[in-house]
Scaffold this motif. Structure first.
Motif, PDB file in Angstrom:
ATOM      1  N   VAL A  99       0.827  -1.217   0.000  1.00  0.00           N
ATOM      2  CA  VAL A  99       0.000   0.000   0.000  1.00  0.00           C
ATOM      3  C   VAL A  99       0.859   1.265   0.000  1.00  0.00           C
ATOM      4  CG1 VAL A  99      -2.002  -1.076   1.141  1.00  0.00           C
ATOM      5  CG2 VAL A  99      -0.265   0.068   2.530  1.00  0.00           C
ATOM      6  N   GLY A 100       2.081   1.149   0.545  1.00  0.00           N
ATOM      7  CA  GLY A 100       2.934   2.341   0.643  1.00  0.00           C
ATOM      8  C   GLY A 100       3.747   2.619  -0.607  1.00  0.00           C
ATOM      9  N   GLN A 101       3.983   1.605  -1.425  1.00  0.00           N
ATOM     10  CA  GLN A 101       4.975   1.762  -2.502  1.00  0.00           C
ATOM     11  C   GLN A 101       4.621   2.839  -3.533  1.00  0.00           C
ATOM     12  OE1 GLN A 101       7.825   0.656  -1.543  1.00  0.00           O
ATOM     13  NE2 GLN A 101       6.648  -0.237   0.138  1.00  0.00           N
ATOM     14  N   PRO A 102       3.374   2.898  -4.067  1.00  0.00           N
ATOM     15  CA  PRO A 102       3.081   3.958  -5.044  1.00  0.00           C
ATOM     16  C   PRO A 102       3.201   5.358  -4.433  1.00  0.00           C
ATOM     17  CG  PRO A 102       1.197   2.452  -4.786  1.00  0.00           C
ATOM     18  CD  PRO A 102       2.235   2.003  -3.834  1.00  0.00           C
ATOM     19  N   LEU A 103       2.917   5.477  -3.147  1.00  0.00           N
ATOM     20  CA  LEU A 103       2.977   6.784  -2.487  1.00  0.00           C
ATOM     21  C   LEU A 103       4.436   7.196  -2.281  1.00  0.00           C
ATOM     22  CD1 LEU A 103       0.117   5.829  -0.080  1.00  0.00           C
ATOM     23  CD2 LEU A 103      -0.013   7.759  -1.643  1.00  0.00           C
ATOM     24  N   ILE A 104       5.281   6.226  -1.887  1.00  0.00           N
ATOM     25  CA  ILE A 104       6.710   6.492  -1.714  1.00  0.00           C
ATOM     26  C   ILE A 104       7.346   6.848  -3.061  1.00  0.00           C
ATOM     27  CG2 ILE A 104       8.921   5.275  -1.293  1.00  0.00           C
ATOM     28  CD1 ILE A 104       7.649   6.102   1.277  1.00  0.00           C
ATOM     29  N   ALA A 105       6.889   6.151  -4.114  1.00  0.00           N
ATOM     30  CA  ALA A 105       7.496   6.351  -5.435  1.00  0.00           C
ATOM     31  C   ALA A 105       7.100   7.689  -6.069  1.00  0.00           C
ATOM     32  CB  ALA A 105       7.077   5.203  -6.353  1.00  0.00           C
ATOM     33  N   ASN A 106       6.047   8.321  -5.553  1.00  0.00           N
ATOM     34  CA  ASN A 106       5.577   9.586  -6.129  1.00  0.00           C
ATOM     35  C   ASN A 106       6.425  10.754  -5.597  1.00  0.00           C
ATOM     36  OD1 ASN A 106       4.232  11.884  -6.846  1.00  0.00           O
ATOM     37  ND2 ASN A 106       2.200  11.149  -6.241  1.00  0.00           N
ATOM     38  N   ASP A 107       7.374  11.218  -6.423  1.00  0.00           N
ATOM     39  CA  ASP A 107       8.317  12.261  -5.987  1.00  0.00           C
ATOM     40  C   ASP A 107       7.639  13.602  -5.731  1.00  0.00           C
ATOM     41  OD1 ASP A 107      10.390  10.539  -6.060  1.00  0.00           O
ATOM     42  OD2 ASP A 107      10.959  11.036  -8.140  1.00  0.00           O
ATOM     43  N   GLU A 108       6.474  13.786  -6.337  1.00  0.00           N
ATOM     44  CA  GLU A 108       5.780  15.067  -6.161  1.00  0.00           C
ATOM     45  C   GLU A 108       5.057  15.180  -4.816  1.00  0.00           C
ATOM     46  OE1 GLU A 108       3.981  15.502 -10.162  1.00  0.00           O
ATOM     47  OE2 GLU A 108       6.192  15.370 -10.301  1.00  0.00           O
ATOM     48  N   LEU A 109       4.886  14.046  -4.190  1.00  0.00           N
ATOM     49  CA  LEU A 109       4.098  13.993  -2.958  1.00  0.00           C
ATOM     50  C   LEU A 109       5.004  14.191  -1.734  1.00  0.00           C
ATOM     51  CD1 LEU A 109       1.208  13.312  -1.943  1.00  0.00           C
ATOM     52  CD2 LEU A 109       1.899  10.915  -1.935  1.00  0.00           C
ATOM     53  N   THR A 110       4.592  15.038  -0.815  1.00  0.00           N
ATOM     54  CA  THR A 110       5.362  15.224   0.428  1.00  0.00           C
ATOM     55  C   THR A 110       5.080  14.042   1.360  1.00  0.00           C
ATOM     56  OG1 THR A 110       5.117  17.592   0.188  1.00  0.00           O
ATOM     57  CG2 THR A 110       5.767  16.802   2.365  1.00  0.00           C
ATOM     58  N   THR A 111       6.151  13.502   1.922  1.00  0.00           N
ATOM     59  CA  THR A 111       6.006  12.388   2.867  1.00  0.00           C
ATOM     60  C   THR A 111       6.394  12.842   4.268  1.00  0.00           C
ATOM     61  OG1 THR A 111       6.476  10.744   1.167  1.00  0.00           O
ATOM     62  CG2 THR A 111       6.796  10.042   3.437  1.00  0.00           C
ATOM     63  N   LEU A 112       5.502  12.579   5.205  1.00  0.00           N
ATOM     64  CA  LEU A 112       5.762  12.864   6.620  1.00  0.00           C
ATOM     65  C   LEU A 112       5.900  11.525   7.335  1.00  0.00           C
ATOM     66  CD1 LEU A 112       5.676  14.513   9.301  1.00  0.00           C
ATOM     67  CD2 LEU A 112       3.177  14.492   9.123  1.00  0.00           C
ATOM     68  N   VAL A 113       7.051  11.321   7.978  1.00  0.00           N
ATOM     69  CA  VAL A 113       7.272  10.075   8.717  1.00  0.00           C
ATOM     70  C   VAL A 113       7.104  10.361  10.211  1.00  0.00           C
ATOM     71  CG1 VAL A 113       9.022   8.361   9.366  1.00  0.00           C
ATOM     72  CG2 VAL A 113       8.804   9.069   6.978  1.00  0.00           C
ATOM     73  N   ILE A 114       6.238   9.611  10.858  1.00  0.00           N
ATOM     74  CA  ILE A 114       6.069   9.733  12.317  1.00  0.00           C
ATOM     75  C   ILE A 114       6.359   8.362  12.911  1.00  0.00           C
ATOM     76  CG2 ILE A 114       4.514  10.360  14.212  1.00  0.00           C
ATOM     77  CD1 ILE A 114       2.914  12.103  12.326  1.00  0.00           C
ATOM     78  N   ASP A 115       7.383   8.298  13.769  1.00  0.00           N
ATOM     79  CA  ASP A 115       7.816   6.978  14.246  1.00  0.00           C
ATOM     80  C   ASP A 115       8.607   7.119  15.550  1.00  0.00           C
ATOM     81  OD1 ASP A 115       8.284   4.239  14.266  1.00  0.00           O
ATOM     82  OD2 ASP A 115      10.035   4.367  12.957  1.00  0.00           O
ATOM     83  N   HIS A 116       8.893   5.981  16.168  1.00  0.00           N
ATOM     84  CA  HIS A 116       9.701   5.993  17.397  1.00  0.00           C
ATOM     85  C   HIS A 116      10.725   4.859  17.397  1.00  0.00           C
ATOM     86  CE1 HIS A 116       7.204   2.883  19.787  1.00  0.00           C
ATOM     87  NE2 HIS A 116       6.873   2.801  18.514  1.00  0.00           N
ATOM     88  N   HIS A 117      11.040   4.317  16.215  1.00  0.00           N
ATOM     89  CA  HIS A 117      12.028   3.237  16.143  1.00  0.00           C
ATOM     90  C   HIS A 117      13.451   3.792  15.975  1.00  0.00           C
ATOM     91  CE1 HIS A 117       8.408   0.863  14.999  1.00  0.00           C
ATOM     92  NE2 HIS A 117       9.006  -0.022  15.777  1.00  0.00           N
ATOM     93  N   ALA A 118      14.363   3.272  16.776  1.00  0.00           N
ATOM     94  CA  ALA A 118      15.764   3.696  16.670  1.00  0.00           C
ATOM     95  C   ALA A 118      16.316   3.362  15.287  1.00  0.00           C
ATOM     96  CB  ALA A 118      16.588   2.992  17.742  1.00  0.00           C
ATOM     97  N   THR A 119      15.745   2.353  14.642  1.00  0.00           N
ATOM     98  CA  THR A 119      16.271   1.904  13.345  1.00  0.00           C
ATOM     99  C   THR A 119      15.644   2.678  12.175  1.00  0.00           C
ATOM    100  OG1 THR A 119      14.632   0.117  13.441  1.00  0.00           O
ATOM    101  CG2 THR A 119      16.855  -0.435  14.123  1.00  0.00           C
ATOM    102  N   ASN A 120      14.899   3.778  12.450  1.00  0.00           N
ATOM    103  CA  ASN A 120      14.257   4.515  11.352  1.00  0.00           C
ATOM    104  C   ASN A 120      15.297   5.122  10.407  1.00  0.00           C
ATOM    105  OD1 ASN A 120      12.868   6.839   9.907  1.00  0.00           O
ATOM    106  ND2 ASN A 120      11.156   5.804  10.910  1.00  0.00           N
ATOM    107  N   THR A 121      15.056   4.974   9.109  1.00  0.00           N
ATOM    108  CA  THR A 121      16.023   5.457   8.100  1.00  0.00           C
ATOM    109  C   THR A 121      15.735   6.890   7.657  1.00  0.00           C
ATOM    110  OG1 THR A 121      14.683   4.512   6.318  1.00  0.00           O
ATOM    111  CG2 THR A 121      16.424   3.101   7.228  1.00  0.00           C
ATOM    112  N   GLU A 122      14.790   7.566   8.290  1.00  0.00           N
ATOM    113  CA  GLU A 122      14.436   8.963   7.980  1.00  0.00           C
ATOM    114  C   GLU A 122      14.130   9.131   6.499  1.00  0.00           C
ATOM    115  OE1 GLU A 122      16.960  11.858   9.745  1.00  0.00           O
ATOM    116  OE2 GLU A 122      16.980  10.849  11.676  1.00  0.00           O
ATOM    117  N   PHE A 123      13.187   8.369   6.005  1.00  0.00           N
ATOM    118  CA  PHE A 123      12.884   8.362   4.568  1.00  0.00           C
ATOM    119  C   PHE A 123      11.857   9.414   4.160  1.00  0.00           C
ATOM    120  CE2 PHE A 123       8.848   6.022   4.976  1.00  0.00           C
ATOM    121  CZ  PHE A 123       9.005   5.423   6.216  1.00  0.00           C
TER     122      PHE A 123
END
Ligand code: 5GP
Ligand code: MN
Length: 330
Positions: A99-123
């Protein structure tokens, strides 16, 4: 220097100015993933936004009663226009599933990441990641506060379910007085702690307790590492079709001689779910990350391809190294 409150303000600003928002949480979602998804999504709907709620699923039984759970879509969006994408509780883009892949692949779309994992890649374009937060839901509360959005009863129920899941009923070391103050606010907004805890922590299906029985009977302890194994045959022979993680690892850590606990469970995709827990002072997050998964220092996981004996040998060897190193460091 960017502070956490700057990021909260930025996140709130993005949500405020968007009118069509897609929100997704990780595949194989847990109560924090679903509770945060619904909590943020319902609050945005209350603010008049068009919201799409997405996950690959499956939605665990323990949260299927949450308000508006039937709004969650288990397939990618097709042509729906979206001006903001929010990724929740997911440490990397793959974790969002299909479900996330087309949204991630859309360069025109702003992505906001909200998370609490130490392993987050800040994508994301904006990343609100606080490792100290007991649940992703905690960050949702900060964002709603920044928007001066009063928390309604349905939103409070979703967010309290998220906290209860990730903190095992407010009992783990990530819980602070601040967590408890937020929980009190959610209760004041109408979320029933006892009832929600019961649904998230206590109620189990017959299949699930049978699966636990098998896992419990199949435990081994060496060098402070306690592990349990549920093989494909055991799953099949017992007619156990449940695809969710066995969630045994929390329980396994009750043995005082165990510093880390890990459950290996064959899943219905022919892979092995590996769920790890550690006592404070030990770190399973980096091991899960090294294995292609992720998580927190004290609770982490990954999914590996078999055969089971090889996976068990590989992971247990790494964990034994961790218990040896941690003892040496202390
Ligand atoms: P659990 O053992 O309860 O399934 O997961 C413990 C923690 O590790 C959760 O925060 C979960 O999101 C994370 N986690 C579990 N499996 C994976 C995985 O395969 N990949 C990543 N990135 N994180 C995982
Ligand atoms: Mn979480």
């Amino acid at each position: 220097m960017t502070t956490q409150s700057d990021q909260v303000q930025r996140a709130a600003g993005l949500l405020d100015s968007a009118s069509r928002i897609a929100i997704a949480c990780h595949l194989g979602p847990d109560p924090d993933a679903i509770g945060s998804l619904l909590g943020l999504g319902l609050a945005m709907q209350e603010r008049g936004k068009t919201v799409h709620l997405l996950t690959d699923g499956p939605i665990p039984r323990s949260v299927q009663w949450l308000p508006s759970v039937d709004q969650i879509r288990l397939k990618p969006l097709t042509d729906e226009p979206v001006d903001l994408f929010v990724a929740l509780d997911s440490s990397d883009p793959e974790r969002l599933g299909e479900v996330g892949q087309p949204l991630i692949a859309n360069d025109e779309l702003t992505t906001l990441v909200i998370d609490h994992h130490a392993t987050n890649t800040e994508f994301g374009d904006v990343n609100l990641i606080t490792v100290e937060a007991a649940a992703t839901a905690e960050q949702i509360v900060y964002v709603l506060d920044a928007l001066q959005h009063a928390i309604s009863q349905p939103v409070a129920e979703c967010l309290l379910a998220a906290f209860i899941g990730d903190t095992v009923g407010f009992s783990v070391s990530s819980v602070t007085p601040l967590t408890m103050r937020i929980a009190a606010r959610l209760m004041e907004a109408g979320a029933a702690l006892h009832e929600i805890s019961d649904r998230i922590l206590n109620i189990r299906t017959l299949d699930e307790i049978r699966l636990w029985g098998i896992g419990m009977a199949n435990t081994h302890l060496e060098q402070g590492v306690l592990w349990s194994v549920i093989t494909e045959e055991e799953r099949r022979d017992n007619g156990l079709m449940d695809t969710s993680r066995s969630r045994l690892s929390n329980t396994l850590l009750c043995v005082p001689e165990a510093y880390v606990a890990v459950s290996f469970a064959a899943n219905s995709d022919g892979e092995i779910d590996v769920s790890m827990r550690a006592r404070p002072g030990y770190d399973v997050g980096s091991i899960a990350y090294e294995l292609g998964g992720g998580g927190h220092t004290l609770a982490a996981g990954c999914t590996l391809k078999g055969p089971m004996e090889e996976v068990v040998r590989r992971v247990v060897t790494m964990l034994k190294q961790e218990t040896t190193d941690a003892v040496r460091d202390s």
